[in-house]
Every structure is written in structure tokens, then in C-alpha cells.
Design an enzyme around this catalytic site. Structure first.
Site, PDB file in Angstrom:
ATOM      1  N   LYS A 186       0.837  -1.208   0.000  1.00 32.20           N
ATOM      2  CA  LYS A 186       0.000   0.000   0.000  1.00 32.20           C
ATOM      3  C   LYS A 186       0.870   1.256   0.000  1.00 32.20           C
ATOM      4  O   LYS A 186       0.609   2.215  -0.730  1.00 32.20           O
ATOM      5  CB  LYS A 186      -0.946  -0.027   1.214  1.00 32.20           C
ATOM      6  CG  LYS A 186      -2.054  -1.065   1.051  1.00 32.20           C
ATOM      7  CD  LYS A 186      -2.842  -1.350   2.321  1.00 32.20           C
ATOM      8  CE  LYS A 186      -3.801  -2.520   2.051  1.00 32.20           C
ATOM      9  NZ  LYS A 186      -4.528  -2.982   3.233  1.00 32.20           N
ATOM     10  N   GLN A 229      -4.775  -1.454   9.420  1.00 27.44           N
ATOM     11  CA  GLN A 229      -4.626  -2.783   8.820  1.00 27.44           C
ATOM     12  C   GLN A 229      -5.269  -3.842   9.725  1.00 27.44           C
ATOM     13  O   GLN A 229      -4.983  -3.911  10.912  1.00 27.44           O
ATOM     14  CB  GLN A 229      -3.135  -3.091   8.607  1.00 27.44           C
ATOM     15  CG  GLN A 229      -2.861  -4.410   7.905  1.00 27.44           C
ATOM     16  CD  GLN A 229      -3.363  -4.436   6.464  1.00 27.44           C
ATOM     17  OE1 GLN A 229      -3.246  -3.464   5.723  1.00 27.44           O
ATOM     18  NE2 GLN A 229      -3.960  -5.554   6.068  1.00 27.44           N
ATOM     19  N   ASP A 235     -11.491   2.877   4.188  1.00 28.14           N
ATOM     20  CA  ASP A 235     -11.894   1.477   4.049  1.00 28.14           C
ATOM     21  C   ASP A 235     -13.413   1.318   4.173  1.00 28.14           C
ATOM     22  O   ASP A 235     -13.927   0.198   4.102  1.00 28.14           O
ATOM     23  CB  ASP A 235     -11.182   0.607   5.095  1.00 28.14           C
ATOM     24  CG  ASP A 235     -10.485  -0.588   4.451  1.00 28.14           C
ATOM     25  OD1 ASP A 235     -10.737  -0.829   3.249  1.00 28.14           O
ATOM     26  OD2 ASP A 235      -9.714  -1.275   5.131  1.00 28.14           O
TER      27      ASP A 235
END
Ligand code: NAP
Length: 288
Positions: free
Chosen positions: A52, A96, A119
Site C-alpha cells: 500500500k 490494517q 476502508d
């Protein structure tokens, strides 16, 4: 069998994102920024985070990485998130998952500012997705939607796979993949069936699918007996072994079928990261 080339589609999208970042810099003098947080040192999570960060660098998005040690408390994580919420240089925050030691991930996700929730896992954004009436509305309102489901939709649309009026079976009902993807497919007027570990007659249900999405986390679980000829098969699964990464679909068993399919690796995975970049630009624009 026709391969849906996630890498190629993803690279095209990243090139477009790179150009948009240049324009943003020229027009506003600002650089969109993404903060990533890794708690602990899980090797798979480290690989994802590194990809990422690298992807951000490649398109010109500024990345701010934070590592917290494995023993950090929920309060430590939330305290860091609160600081990042207040930092004007940061447009998106990615925590994460999974977190180590069963810390309550949703409590941490709830502390991310909805405007920076790249997200799409904050209840506000999950709610907006559920309340939206159409795909166009989701796109026009710049709603922040979970990256993997968004990536799957992008793969379907770019591959000219008809969604409207089709039967889509999504195997898996997680908040990260199965549920939001079902809502996105519904927003595009598919008839959606959500299957899970308690579903009876899974094979028969899957065989009714024009579009089948496997988001289970079990290597090679879906074989040719689950799939009808003519279907599009999207394999979200990433199952790591020391030798190889397996998808949820038994690729060898479906090789001679008349289907379109995403490979693992090189299918949904690259699109997930690309949609993280896309969502960072959306968050930048929403925050303005
Ligand atoms: P998850 O939270 O573990 O959810 C798995 C889902 O599969 C659950 O809803 C579960 O049902 C269902 N399931 C388990 N066994 C089943 C069975 N025998 N029959 C039918 N359904 C079954 O996993 P996730 O986060 O959604 O991830 C799924 C997979 O996608 C994993 O391999 C993960 O690594 C991968 N993934 C890939 C990407 C990417 O970028 N490509 C991104 C995210 C995740 P219940 O709800 O009934 O337990």
C-alpha cells in the site's frame, strides 16, 4: 476460460489516479495523504502494508506510516487515530486488519473520522452505502466504500460483464467483503444471494449464479461443481501457504469451462490497493 486480468485493469486505473494527483497538486498546491497503521508484526499484514505504501508513492500520494507494537491497547490505537484525524495533511486513515489478540477492531474503526475512513468500515459510511438507492448515487456522492468490494465492481464493469438483472451469488458475509459487495451488486440491479457457512445446498445455489463471488478464506473450496458455464467467477480469497497463494476457487478444476475468472494472484488483490488510492482521492475531495 477467459482471464479477467486484475493487474492490467489495476495498472490502467493507477495511471489515471497518478494524473489526477498531478492535477490536484497543480490546482491546489496540496498532496493527498494516506496514513496507514499496523499493529504488531504479522508477516502477511506487513506485506499488505508495504504494497500500500509503495502504491501511494508510485502515484504521488504522500504516505504516513505508523507501527504500534503488538501489546498496544485499544486506547493506544484510538489515541493515534485521533491524532491522525486532526492532522490536515492526512486525507485517509487505514487501520490494517486483523488486529492482534482479538482487540476490538470495530471500536478502533469507529474512532476514524468518517471523512477519512478510506476502508468504508465506519458505521456512517457503511450506513450511507446501505441507504443509497443506486450505483450512480454511490459514485456521484463519493461515498467511501470498502476497497475490495469496490475493486470487484470495477473489474466487472471494466470487463463489460453485465450485472443488471443477473443472479449474483456472494459466498461470504463479512463486513469487509461479502456484505458491502452484496449491496454494491444490488445497487447495480443484480438479484443478489448472500451465502455463508450455514447455507444449505450451496452447490445448487452457486450453480444458479451468473456472477459468483468467492470470499470465504478456504483454499480451492469452489470447484467446477459449483459453477455453470457462462458464469463470471470472482475469486477474492487469499490463502497463503509457504509455497504458494491459493484462491478460494480451484482454478485447475475450472480450466476447461466456458467462464470468465479472476486469477489468484493477479485478480482482486491489485484492485483492492488501487481502490484504496481512489478512496484517498475521494476523501481529499470530500474534505475540501
Ligand atoms: P471472513 O471474515 O473470515 O469471512 C468469511 C466468510 O466465509 C464468512 O461469512 C463465512 O460464513 C463464510 N464461510 C466460511 N466457510 C464457509 C463455507 N464452508 N461455506 C460457505 N461460506 C463459508 O473473511 P473475509 O475478510 O471476508 O475474507 C475472505 C477471503 O478473502 C479471505 O481469504 C481473505 O484473505 C480474502 N481477502 C482478500 C482481499 C483481496 O484484496 N483480494 C481482501 C480482503 C479479504 P459465516 O459468516 O457463517 O462464518
Amino acid at each position: 476460460m477467459k482471464i479477467i486480468d486484475g493487474k492490467k485493469i489495476s495498472n490502467e486505473k493507477r495511471a489515471e489516479i497518478k494524473e489526477r494527483v498531478v492535477k490536484i497538486r497543480q490546482q491546489t498546491g496540496k498532496i493527498p495523504g494516506l496514513a496507514t497503521i499496523l499493529v504488531g508484526a504479522d508477516p502477511a499484514s506487513q506485506i499488505y502494508i508495504n504494497s500500500k505504501i509503495k502504491a501511494c508513492e508510485n502515484v504521488g500520494i504522500k504516505s504516513f506510516h505508523h507501527t504500534l507494537n503488538e501489546n498496544s491497547s485499544k486506547e493506544d490505537i484510538i489515541a493515534l487515530i485521533k491524532k491522525l484525524n486532526e492532522n490536515p495533511e492526512i486525507d485517509g486513515i487505514l487501520l490494517q486488519l486483523p488486529l492482534p489478540q482479538n482487540k476490538n477492531a470495530q471500536d478502533c474503526l469507529n474512532s476514524i473520522s468518517p471523512l477519512k475512513d478510506v476502508d468504508g468500515l465506519h458505521p456512517f459510511n457503511a450506513g450511507l452505502l446501505n441507504l443509497s438507492k443506486s450505483w450512480d448515487e454511490i459514485i456521484e456522492k463519493n461515498i467511501l466504500v470498502s476497497c475490495t468490494p469496490l475493486g470487484v465492481m470495477h473489474l466487472l464493469l471494466k470487463s463489460n460483464i453485465e450485472v443488471e438483472g443477473k443472479t449474483a451469488v456472494v459466498v461470504g458475509r463479512s463486513n469487509l467483503v461479502g456484505k458491502p459487495l452484496s449491496m454494491l451488486l444490488l445497487s447495480k440491479n443484480a438479484t443478489v444471494i448472500i451465502a455463508h457457512s450455514k447455507t444449505k445446498n450451496l452447490k445448487e445455489i452457486c450453480r444458479s449464479a451468473d456472477i459468483i463471488v468467492a470470499a470465504i478464506g478456504k483454499p480451492n473450496f469452489i470447484n467446477r461443481e459449483f459453477i455453470k458455464n457462462g458464469a463470471a467467477v470472482i475469486d477474492v480469497g487469499i490463502n497463503r501457504t509457504p509455497e504458494k497463494i491459493y484462491g478460494d476457487v480451484n482454478f485447475d478444476s475450472v480450466k476447461d469451462m466456458d467462464i470468465e475468472i479472476t486469477p489468484v494472484p493477479g485478480g482482486v488483490g491489485p484492485m483492492t490497493i488501487t481502490m484504496l488510492l481512489e478512496n484517498t482521492l475521494k476523501a481529499f475531495s470530500n474534505r475540501k
